[in-house]
Scaffold this motif. Structure first.
Motif, PDB file in Angstrom:
ATOM      1  N   VAL A   1       1.253  -1.117   0.126  1.00 53.17           N
ATOM      2  CA  VAL A   1      -0.102   0.033   0.176  1.00 53.17           C
ATOM      3  C   VAL A   1       0.855   1.330  -0.150  1.00 53.17           C
ATOM      4  O   VAL A   1       1.525   1.586   1.232  1.00 53.17           O
ATOM      5  CB  VAL A   1      -0.791  -0.010   1.199  1.00 53.17           C
ATOM      6  N   ALA A   2       0.789   2.016  -1.116  1.00 50.66           N
ATOM      7  CA  ALA A   2       1.800   3.013  -1.242  1.00 50.66           C
ATOM      8  C   ALA A   2       1.357   4.340  -1.359  1.00 50.66           C
ATOM      9  O   ALA A   2       0.450   4.671  -2.091  1.00 50.66           O
ATOM     10  CB  ALA A   2       2.578   2.639  -2.736  1.00 50.66           C
ATOM     11  N   ALA A   3       1.708   5.287  -0.297  1.00 53.09           N
ATOM     12  CA  ALA A   3       1.488   6.506  -0.390  1.00 53.09           C
ATOM     13  C   ALA A   3       2.476   7.487  -1.158  1.00 53.09           C
ATOM     14  O   ALA A   3       2.933   6.729  -2.139  1.00 53.09           O
ATOM     15  CB  ALA A   3       1.121   7.084   1.017  1.00 53.09           C
ATOM     16  N   HIS A   4       2.539   8.584  -1.165  1.00 53.12           N
ATOM     17  CA  HIS A   4       3.507   9.314  -1.982  1.00 53.12           C
ATOM     18  C   HIS A   4       5.099   8.598  -1.830  1.00 53.12           C
ATOM     19  O   HIS A   4       5.302   8.564  -0.864  1.00 53.12           O
ATOM     20  CB  HIS A   4       3.532  10.852  -1.796  1.00 53.12           C
ATOM     21  N   THR A   5       5.533   8.532  -2.770  1.00 49.74           N
ATOM     22  CA  THR A   5       7.326   7.910  -2.715  1.00 49.74           C
ATOM     23  C   THR A   5       7.899   8.632  -3.814  1.00 49.74           C
ATOM     24  O   THR A   5       7.335   9.618  -4.724  1.00 49.74           O
ATOM     25  CB  THR A   5       7.281   6.716  -3.093  1.00 49.74           C
ATOM     26  N   ALA A   6       9.198   8.586  -3.551  1.00 50.20           N
ATOM     27  CA  ALA A   6      10.090   8.913  -4.630  1.00 50.20           C
ATOM     28  C   ALA A   6       9.852   8.023  -5.897  1.00 50.20           C
ATOM     29  O   ALA A   6       8.900   7.374  -5.955  1.00 50.20           O
ATOM     30  CB  ALA A   6      11.646   8.762  -4.323  1.00 50.20           C
ATOM     31  N   ASP A   7      10.549   8.383  -6.850  1.00 49.18           N
ATOM     32  CA  ASP A   7       9.978   7.672  -8.313  1.00 49.18           C
ATOM     33  C   ASP A   7      10.895   6.315  -8.012  1.00 49.18           C
ATOM     34  O   ASP A   7      11.750   5.983  -8.530  1.00 49.18           O
ATOM     35  CB  ASP A   7      10.774   8.467  -9.230  1.00 49.18           C
ATOM     36  N   LEU A   8      10.028   5.441  -7.718  1.00 54.16           N
ATOM     37  CA  LEU A   8      10.314   4.044  -7.217  1.00 54.16           C
ATOM     38  C   LEU A   8       9.815   3.028  -8.235  1.00 54.16           C
ATOM     39  O   LEU A   8       8.660   3.154  -8.433  1.00 54.16           O
ATOM     40  CB  LEU A   8      10.401   3.550  -5.847  1.00 54.16           C
ATOM     41  N   GLY A   9      10.521   2.258  -8.803  1.00 56.87           N
ATOM     42  CA  GLY A   9       9.761   1.121  -9.612  1.00 56.87           C
ATOM     43  C   GLY A   9       9.176   0.344  -8.955  1.00 56.87           C
ATOM     44  O   GLY A   9       9.547   0.111  -7.740  1.00 56.87           O
ATOM     45  N   ASP A  10       7.895  -0.163  -9.139  1.00 58.04           N
ATOM     46  CA  ASP A  10       7.107  -1.264  -8.521  1.00 58.04           C
ATOM     47  C   ASP A  10       8.005  -2.750  -8.198  1.00 58.04           C
ATOM     48  O   ASP A  10       8.613  -2.983  -9.466  1.00 58.04           O
ATOM     49  CB  ASP A  10       5.994  -1.702  -9.277  1.00 58.04           C
ATOM     50  N   PRO A  11       7.959  -3.131  -7.155  1.00 58.02           N
ATOM     51  CA  PRO A  11       8.818  -4.269  -6.960  1.00 58.02           C
ATOM     52  C   PRO A  11       8.435  -5.577  -7.916  1.00 58.02           C
ATOM     53  O   PRO A  11       6.908  -5.419  -8.157  1.00 58.02           O
ATOM     54  CB  PRO A  11       8.570  -4.729  -5.528  1.00 58.02           C
ATOM     55  N   ALA A  12       8.942  -6.170  -8.369  1.00 59.81           N
ATOM     56  CA  ALA A  12       8.513  -7.551  -9.010  1.00 59.81           C
ATOM     57  C   ALA A  12       7.369  -8.233  -8.321  1.00 59.81           C
ATOM     58  O   ALA A  12       8.017  -8.629  -6.806  1.00 59.81           O
ATOM     59  CB  ALA A  12       9.663  -8.238  -9.607  1.00 59.81           C
ATOM     60  N   ALA A  13       6.478  -8.735  -8.884  1.00 62.63           N
ATOM     61  CA  ALA A  13       5.685  -9.840  -8.388  1.00 62.63           C
ATOM     62  C   ALA A  13       5.037  -9.243  -6.960  1.00 62.63           C
ATOM     63  O   ALA A  13       4.831 -10.231  -6.078  1.00 62.63           O
ATOM     64  CB  ALA A  13       6.271 -11.179  -8.062  1.00 62.63           C
ATOM     65  N   VAL A  14       4.492  -8.057  -6.817  1.00 66.71           N
ATOM     66  CA  VAL A  14       4.029  -7.605  -5.661  1.00 66.71           C
ATOM     67  C   VAL A  14       2.834  -6.800  -6.211  1.00 66.71           C
ATOM     68  O   VAL A  14       2.858  -6.096  -7.188  1.00 66.71           O
ATOM     69  CB  VAL A  14       5.025  -6.496  -4.831  1.00 66.71           C
ATOM     70  N   ASP A  15       1.737  -6.912  -5.491  1.00 70.36           N
ATOM     71  CA  ASP A  15       0.422  -5.912  -5.846  1.00 70.36           C
ATOM     72  C   ASP A  15       0.474  -4.729  -5.344  1.00 70.36           C
ATOM     73  O   ASP A  15       0.804  -4.531  -3.965  1.00 70.36           O
ATOM     74  CB  ASP A  15      -0.751  -6.664  -5.287  1.00 70.36           C
TER      75      ASP A  15
END
Ligand code: CTP
Ligand code: CA
Length: 228
Positions: free
Chosen positions: A58-72
């Motif tokens: 569950v992601a609030a505001h973050t730096a420009d991070l790529g989505d981790p693989a195989a994670v919803d």
């Protein structure tokens, strides 16, 4: 640590991790925010997936991070949105980790229109208290579910960071609390963390300075022990 070298000890487990900083809207174009990058939560999600867990991030505001693989990934803005998403995702989960930086307060009213500087006095900024999501998750904890909190603490005249961490652990009622000692530019927007992993069972593990992935591994080690 390489993903393929990690234990698969979370296989068959479902875990939920929150990350990033909430943004509390003031009007249609402005918000109150914080400097959380989300990197620690993302590392927790990535490592859990590498260890075999089904992960909801569950992601609030973050730096420009790529989505981790195989994670919803579920994206949220405010603390109230984060709260709803966490309660929904926590149902039936084996572990819940609150790594997000939740705003303690939000503007008590959301202005319908952009606030204008037309008066002579700046308008007062009135705040309302946000719910304590970690405390709510602890209250809603299902049998066997492990709930983990994070705290960044500085020392002050009433005690050092470890003292404040112990007090926060008992106040929150979670199973594990990661305490980061902050100050001197540590923890925020830097790659390394150091502190303690405190258990409600009285265990206190000192965390050496290391990468956020290493800290994530320490946290999942402790969670896996409690789930076993
Ligand atoms: N947290 C939460 N909901 C809030 C505030 C904090 O779930 N409204 C969670 C954070 O995600 C973190 C833990 O509680 O896992 C500790 O956050 P922290 O800000 O250190 O605790 P507070 O109770 O807000 O205390 P403080 O006055 O020190 O900020
Ligand atoms: Ca707080």
């Amino acid at each position: 640590e390489r993903g393929d070298a990690l234990p698969r000890d979370l296989a068959g487990r479902r875990v939920v991790v929150s990350a990033g900083g909430t943004r509390e809207a003031l009007d249609p174009v402005r918000y109150l925010g914080n400097r959380s990058s989300g990197r620690q939560g993302y590392a927790l999600a990535r490592v859990a997936a590498q260890r075999g867990a089904h992960v909801t991030l569950v992601a609030a505001h973050t730096a420009d991070l790529g989505d981790p693989a195989a994670v919803d990934v579920v994206r949220v803005g405010s603390a109230l949105e984060l709260r709803d998403a966490m309660h929904a995702a926590a149902k039936g989960a084996d572990a819940v980790v609150m790594a997000a930086a939740v705003a303690d307060f939000r503007p008590d009213a959301l202005a319908a229109h952009k606030i204008k500087k037309d008066g002579s006095e700046p308008p007062p900024l009135r705040l309302a208290l946000n719910p304590d999501i970690l405390v709510e998750l602890v209250a809603a904890r299902e049998p066997g579910q492990v709930v983990v909190g994070f705290a960044a603490e500085t020392g002050d005249e009433t005690g050092d960071p470890l003292h404040h961490g112990r007090a926060k652990l008992s106040r929150k009622g979670c199973d594990l609390l990661v305490v980061n000692a902050v100050g001197d530019g540590r923890a925020f927007e830097v790659p390394d963390n150091a502190g303690w992993l405190l258990g409600a069972d009285g265990t206190e593990l000192e965390l050496e300075s290391g990468s956020k992935a290493l800290l994530a591994s320490r946290v999942w080690d402790a969670v896996a022990t409690r789930l076993a």
